[in-house]
Write a protein that holds these residues in place. Structure first.
Motif, short mmCIF file in Angstrom:
data_model
loop_
_atom_site.label_atom_id
_atom_site.label_comp_id
_atom_site.label_asym_id
_atom_site.label_seq_id
_atom_site.Cartn_x
_atom_site.Cartn_y
_atom_site.Cartn_z
N SER A 161 1.17 41.53 23.44
CA SER A 161 1.08 42.99 23.59
C SER A 161 -0.36 43.44 23.81
O SER A 161 -0.61 44.45 24.47
CB SER A 161 1.65 43.68 22.34
OG SER A 161 0.84 43.44 21.20
N ARG A 162 -1.32 42.67 23.25
CA ARG A 162 -2.73 43.04 23.38
C ARG A 162 -3.37 42.52 24.67
O ARG A 162 -4.27 43.16 25.22
CB ARG A 162 -3.52 42.50 22.19
CG ARG A 162 -3.24 43.20 20.86
CD ARG A 162 -3.91 44.58 20.82
NE ARG A 162 -5.33 44.49 21.14
CZ ARG A 162 -6.28 44.18 20.26
NH1 ARG A 162 -5.95 43.94 18.99
NH2 ARG A 162 -7.53 44.14 20.64
N THR A 163 -2.94 41.34 25.14
CA THR A 163 -3.65 40.69 26.25
C THR A 163 -2.80 40.52 27.51
O THR A 163 -3.35 40.41 28.61
CB THR A 163 -4.14 39.30 25.83
OG1 THR A 163 -3.02 38.41 25.68
CG2 THR A 163 -4.92 39.36 24.54
N GLY A 164 -1.47 40.44 27.35
CA GLY A 164 -0.61 40.18 28.49
C GLY A 164 -0.65 38.74 28.97
O GLY A 164 -0.05 38.40 29.99
N LYS A 165 -1.33 37.87 28.23
CA LYS A 165 -1.46 36.47 28.63
C LYS A 165 -0.39 35.62 27.95
O LYS A 165 0.17 36.02 26.93
CB LYS A 165 -2.86 35.95 28.28
CG LYS A 165 -3.96 36.61 29.09
CD LYS A 165 -5.34 36.13 28.70
CE LYS A 165 -6.41 36.83 29.53
NZ LYS A 165 -7.79 36.42 29.17
N PRO A 166 -0.09 34.44 28.51
CA PRO A 166 0.95 33.59 27.91
C PRO A 166 0.54 33.09 26.53
O PRO A 166 -0.63 32.76 26.29
CB PRO A 166 1.08 32.43 28.90
CG PRO A 166 -0.18 32.43 29.69
CD PRO A 166 -0.63 33.85 29.75
N VAL A 167 1.52 33.06 25.64
CA VAL A 167 1.31 32.55 24.28
C VAL A 167 2.42 31.54 24.00
O VAL A 167 3.60 31.81 24.24
CB VAL A 167 1.36 33.68 23.22
CG1 VAL A 167 1.04 33.11 21.85
CG2 VAL A 167 0.39 34.80 23.59
N VAL A 168 2.05 30.38 23.49
CA VAL A 168 2.99 29.29 23.25
C VAL A 168 3.00 28.97 21.76
O VAL A 168 1.94 28.89 21.13
CB VAL A 168 2.59 28.03 24.05
CG1 VAL A 168 3.58 26.91 23.80
CG2 VAL A 168 2.50 28.36 25.53
N CYS A 169 4.19 28.78 21.19
CA CYS A 169 4.32 28.47 19.76
C CYS A 169 4.71 27.01 19.55
O CYS A 169 5.48 26.45 20.33
CB CYS A 169 5.36 29.37 19.11
SG CYS A 169 4.93 31.12 19.13
N GLY A 170 4.21 26.44 18.47
CA GLY A 170 4.50 25.04 18.19
C GLY A 170 5.96 24.75 17.94
O GLY A 170 6.45 23.67 18.29
N HIS A 171 6.71 25.70 17.36
CA HIS A 171 8.11 25.44 17.03
C HIS A 171 9.01 25.43 18.26
O HIS A 171 10.18 25.04 18.16
CB HIS A 171 8.62 26.50 16.03
CG HIS A 171 8.91 27.83 16.65
ND1 HIS A 171 7.95 28.80 16.79
CD2 HIS A 171 10.04 28.35 17.19
CE1 HIS A 171 8.49 29.87 17.37
NE2 HIS A 171 9.76 29.62 17.63
N GLU A 172 8.48 25.85 19.41
CA GLU A 172 9.31 25.93 20.61
C GLU A 172 9.68 24.56 21.18
O GLU A 172 10.58 24.45 21.99
CB GLU A 172 8.58 26.74 21.70
CG GLU A 172 8.35 28.20 21.33
CD GLU A 172 7.50 28.93 22.35
OE1 GLU A 172 7.22 28.33 23.42
OE2 GLU A 172 7.11 30.08 22.10
N PHE A 173 8.99 23.50 20.74
CA PHE A 173 9.18 22.19 21.35
C PHE A 173 9.86 21.18 20.44
O PHE A 173 10.31 20.14 20.91
CB PHE A 173 7.82 21.62 21.78
CG PHE A 173 7.09 22.49 22.75
CD1 PHE A 173 7.34 22.41 24.10
CD2 PHE A 173 6.19 23.45 22.30
CE1 PHE A 173 6.69 23.23 25.00
CE2 PHE A 173 5.53 24.27 23.19
CZ PHE A 173 5.78 24.17 24.54
N THR A 174 9.94 21.44 19.16
CA THR A 174 10.46 20.44 18.24
C THR A 174 10.87 21.08 16.92
O THR A 174 10.40 22.17 16.58
CB THR A 174 9.40 19.35 17.97
OG1 THR A 174 9.92 18.35 17.10
CG2 THR A 174 8.16 19.95 17.32
N ALA A 175 11.73 20.37 16.20
CA ALA A 175 12.04 20.75 14.82
C ALA A 175 11.36 19.80 13.83
O ALA A 175 11.56 19.93 12.62
CB ALA A 175 13.55 20.74 14.60
#
Length: 593
Positions: A161-175
């Protein structure tokens, strides 16, 4: 309709047209890989394909296998990112994290996903003011973030919301647990997003110039494909895309369900084991550029041997890992005999290729300038290679006189004759291949242009059976064209242990929330339902039509006083299916009506 498969290898870019119903190759094209801009080589390859192939059906889908993600990581060409660690600073024993900026903010969960420390969202403001002008993306990785992803999700929403740039989270790839591995994966992925976007934009522009508007898919590192949209979000999952396509192509061209697939290219050889028709996958995540990740990818061995490997002859003979342009590509016999030189350089330009001697290159470029030109392949080394030895034996086309002249000079220097020297070199070539192969099975599948010449001899050396299929020279692109979609989801069910606890409780850790149940079976059933639903949703987003889903359950227990105590269970759901265009084509087939 046809499926168009494209593979960008280290030396050549291949493209194939495949009939998806019959798995028959309709035509193929080749062009040198243009490392300064991969899209140029792709466009040249497609042009070669279409100029020699009659299109009787439209192209319904395009599938791309690319080394871009792997090479960008290995060559440190990913873009600059900021990694936000939530609740834990980097540990001393960690290797260097792949992010220009690493910042830590407050917020922590315990291993059951219960909040121990609230998220300090306000701490992001000064960080963004400091780094945003210097990065192209962000990664967020939290302490026990896979047990409760809410902190990571809030950080992602706030930064976007502040930058409009991509943000990636660690939980998105593995449990799986492993804060370091999840942080590395998220940071690498964030840095690859602009890189993959540029490639896919260029590829789509190239396809449009040929009037191809079919949906674009990308091969992942586990041998499945994903839609363009998913590849843009999770480009890290395309590491080892090339070897994965090789393994799939090797299986579909031979039908060997259990075998070792050896893809011998111009620059490297990839070795992948097939188990029941699928590439063997690293269970805990691939190592890329020396960094441990949580990326699901094939268990591949890649080593520096190919048809264009540099051969150095002295007291011993060294083959690879450096690459050279084969001598057989040029008329050099007179120059070699006159100067006694057996290695040169070729300078590439729009006007053509210019062969330069070592002396000329040394006077023209400084060491740093030459190093940069070589890295960009504006200048390439020309020297003896395995392809030249095959040309000398009459097994490959080329300027045999150039090769013969070089062998004569080398033989004289080493006090032997051409035939004896050639046999020594052939022994060194076979040693370079065999010392990198460790396989207990019976069959070796050889693919790649040099495979027909090298794999039979290798199989004899290793006492294995072998098969080199028709069209082995474009097996990678063929594999890309016939890959299916497979998406998996892991859901962990944990037992809540409390000394004062009167009733048992079980926590289901989903990618979006944590759910609490009083009975284990209720928690398991909920986890299965959620895993199946998420896997199906991911497969559909990856481009599948009507995916099928299967689940498995792995329990973790401990023995205390001869009594089994449940700790946790991992529910895995795998959704598989054909890409939507292929599924539609199958429905149109009269045999399926």
């Amino acid at each position: 309709m046809y499926s168009l498969g494209i593979d960008t290898g280290g030396t050549n870019t291949d493209s194939v047209l495949v009939d998806p119903l019959t798995k028959q190759l309709v035509g193929y094209g080749k062009a040198p890989t243009t490392h300064y801009n991969l899209a140029v080589g792709i466009e040249n390859s497609i042009s070669d394909l279409l100029s020699s192939t009659e299109l009787k059906k439209p192209i319904g889908m395009v599938s791309l296998s690319t080394t871009l993600a792997t090479n960008s990581i290995v060559e440190a060409k990913a873009r600059e990112v900021c990694l936000i660690l939530i609740g834990h600073p980097p540990r001393k024993e960690w290797d260097e994290l792949p992010a220009k900026f690493v910042r830590v903010i407050g917020g922590k969960f315990d291993e059951l996903g219960r909040e121990e420390e609230p998220l300090d969202i306000d701490a992001l403001d000064p960080i963004l003011e400091e780094v945003d002008a210097h990065v192209e993306g962000y990664a967020a990785s939290g302490y026990f973030g896979v047990r409760n992803p809410s902190h990571e999700q809030r950080v992602k929403e706030y930064i976007q919301s502040r930058t409009g740039k991509p943000v990636v989270c660690g939980h998105e790839f593995t449990a799986q647990l492993g804060l370091y591995e999840r942080s590395v994966t998220a940071a690498l992925n964030a840095g690859l997003i602009p890189v993959i976007n540029e490639l896919l934009d260029s590829v789509k522009q190239s396809l449009a110039r040929f009037g191809i508007s079919a949906p674009l898919y990308v091969v992942k590192g586990d041998g499945a494909i994903v839609s363009e949209a998913v590849a843009r979000e999770h480009p890290i999952e395309t590491v080892y895309s090339g070897p994965a396509a090789s393994a799939v192509g090797g299986f579909h061209l031979t039908g060997r369900r259990d075998a070792l697939v050896m893809d011998i290219g111009g620059t490297t050889t990839d070795v992948v084991e097939l188990v029941d028709g699928m590439p063997k996958v690293i269970p805990d995540g691939a190592i890329v550029g020396g960094l441990k990740t949580r990326v699901r990818a094939i268990d591949a061995i890649t080593f520096g041997f190919g048809g264009d490997s540099l051969i150095e002859v002295g007291d011993t003979i060294k083959v690879g890992p450096e690459r050279a342009v084969p001598l057989k590509e040029f008329e050099l016999a007179e120059l070699i005999r006159r100067t006694g030189a057996v290695s040169f350089y070729v300078r590439r330009s729009a006007e053509g290729n210019e062969v330069l001697t070592n002396d000329v290159v040394g006077c023209t470029y400084s060491r740093d300038e030459l190093s940069q030109m070589l890295r960009r392949r504006r200048i390439e080394r020309v020297a003896l290679t395995p392809s030249d030895i095959l040309c000398h034996r009459g097994l490959l086309d080329g300027n045999v006189e150039s090769v013969r002249a070089a062998l004569e000079v080398m033989a004289e220097r080493t006090g032997t004759d051409v035939e004896q020297l050639t046999e020594r070199i052939e022994g060194a070539i076979m040693d370079a291949l065999s010392r990198n192969v460790r396989y207990r099975g019976e069959w070796i599948v050889g693919i790649g242009a040099p495979a027909p010449q090298f794999v039979p001899a290798l199989a004899t050396t290793l006492n294995k059976h072998h098969v080199v299929p028709e069209h082995c020279e474009v097996a990678n692109a063929f594999g890309a064209a016939v890959c299916s979609i497979m998406e998996s989801v892991d859901i962990v069910v944990s037992r809540l242990w409390e000394m004062e606890q009167e009733e048992e409780q079980y926590i289901v850790h989903t990618p979006t929330e944590t759910l609490v149940y009083e009975k284990l079976l209720d928690a398991i059933h909920a986890a299965v339902d959620i895993a199946k639903q998420l896997a199906i949703e991911r497969a559909i987003r990856a481009g599948a039509a009507s995916p099928e889903v299967k689940t498995e359950r792995r329990d973790h227990v401990v023995m205390i006083d001869n009594t089994r105590f449940f700790l946790r269970s991992v529910i895995t759901a795998k959704a598989t299916g054909k890409a939507a265009p292929l599924a539609v084509e199958k429905l149109r087939d009269p045999k399926n009506v």
